[in-house]
Motif scaffolding. Sequence first.
Motif, short mmCIF file in Angstrom:
data_model
loop_
_atom_site.label_atom_id
_atom_site.label_comp_id
_atom_site.label_asym_id
_atom_site.label_seq_id
_atom_site.Cartn_x
_atom_site.Cartn_y
_atom_site.Cartn_z
N THR A 14 0.84 -1.19 0.00
CA THR A 14 0.00 0.00 0.00
C THR A 14 0.87 1.24 0.00
OG1 THR A 14 -1.78 -1.10 1.16
CG2 THR A 14 -1.77 1.29 1.26
N CYS A 45 -14.64 4.60 -5.62
CA CYS A 45 -13.53 4.02 -4.87
C CYS A 45 -13.84 3.92 -3.38
CB CYS A 45 -12.25 4.83 -5.08
SG CYS A 45 -11.61 4.73 -6.77
N PRO A 49 -12.25 -0.93 -3.38
CA PRO A 49 -11.06 -0.57 -4.17
C PRO A 49 -11.32 -0.84 -5.65
CG PRO A 49 -10.44 -1.84 -2.25
CD PRO A 49 -11.94 -1.90 -2.34
N ARG A 50 -10.92 0.10 -6.51
CA ARG A 50 -11.19 0.00 -7.94
C ARG A 50 -9.92 0.24 -8.75
NH1 ARG A 50 -16.52 -1.75 -7.86
NH2 ARG A 50 -17.75 -0.36 -6.59
N GLU A 81 -3.25 4.46 -3.20
CA GLU A 81 -2.96 3.61 -4.35
C GLU A 81 -2.19 2.39 -3.87
OE1 GLU A 81 -0.04 3.69 -8.23
OE2 GLU A 81 -0.66 5.59 -7.34
N ARG A 84 -3.14 -4.56 -6.76
CA ARG A 84 -4.11 -5.65 -6.57
C ARG A 84 -3.37 -6.94 -6.92
NH1 ARG A 84 -9.83 -5.39 -9.46
NH2 ARG A 84 -10.15 -3.87 -7.81
N GLU A 94 -4.79 -0.32 -7.87
CA GLU A 94 -6.17 -0.07 -7.47
C GLU A 94 -6.17 1.09 -6.49
OE1 GLU A 94 -7.83 -3.61 -5.71
OE2 GLU A 94 -6.76 -3.31 -3.85
N ALA A 96 -8.42 3.32 -3.41
CA ALA A 96 -9.47 3.27 -2.38
C ALA A 96 -9.38 4.54 -1.53
CB ALA A 96 -9.29 2.05 -1.50
N ASN A 98 -9.19 6.72 1.86
CA ASN A 98 -8.40 6.47 3.06
C ASN A 98 -9.00 7.18 4.27
OD1 ASN A 98 -7.77 9.12 2.51
ND2 ASN A 98 -5.68 8.71 1.87
#
Length: 132
Positions: A14, A45, A49-50, A81, A84, A94, A96, A98
């Motif tokens: 991460t 997102c 997570p995308r 960021e 994945r 991916e 997401a 935070n």
Amino acid sequence: MNASSVSAVEQSLTRNSRRSHVLSDPSSALSALSDGDSRRILAACDEAPRTAQECAELCDVPLSTVYRKLDRLTEASLLDERLRIQTAAHHPREFATNFDTLSFSFDDAGVSLAFRQVATDGGEDGAEGRSR
């Protein structure tokens, strides 16, 4: 690789996870949030997570635009960021959120931005940014 190994690898890969404690200039977050496409991508997102491709499909935004918006949201500390991890050789990035809550305060001293991460720390993380 078992599920706990994958989770450990994801955590170690991460990026920017600590950046929520050292915030960028609040004006960059305000600027990113002023854009409708960026807000839709941020909302997508937040659900899960995308990848950039998933954001493009969900938000009906061209992929080239999504990459620019994701960079901008990440630089503004609004997205984390990470990679994945997949069984295939390719590991896409991916994105997401935070934070659980994002708040802006406006006063004579400028603009303050604070993240609240209720699920992870039970309260204010003490991270605030100030801009004039």
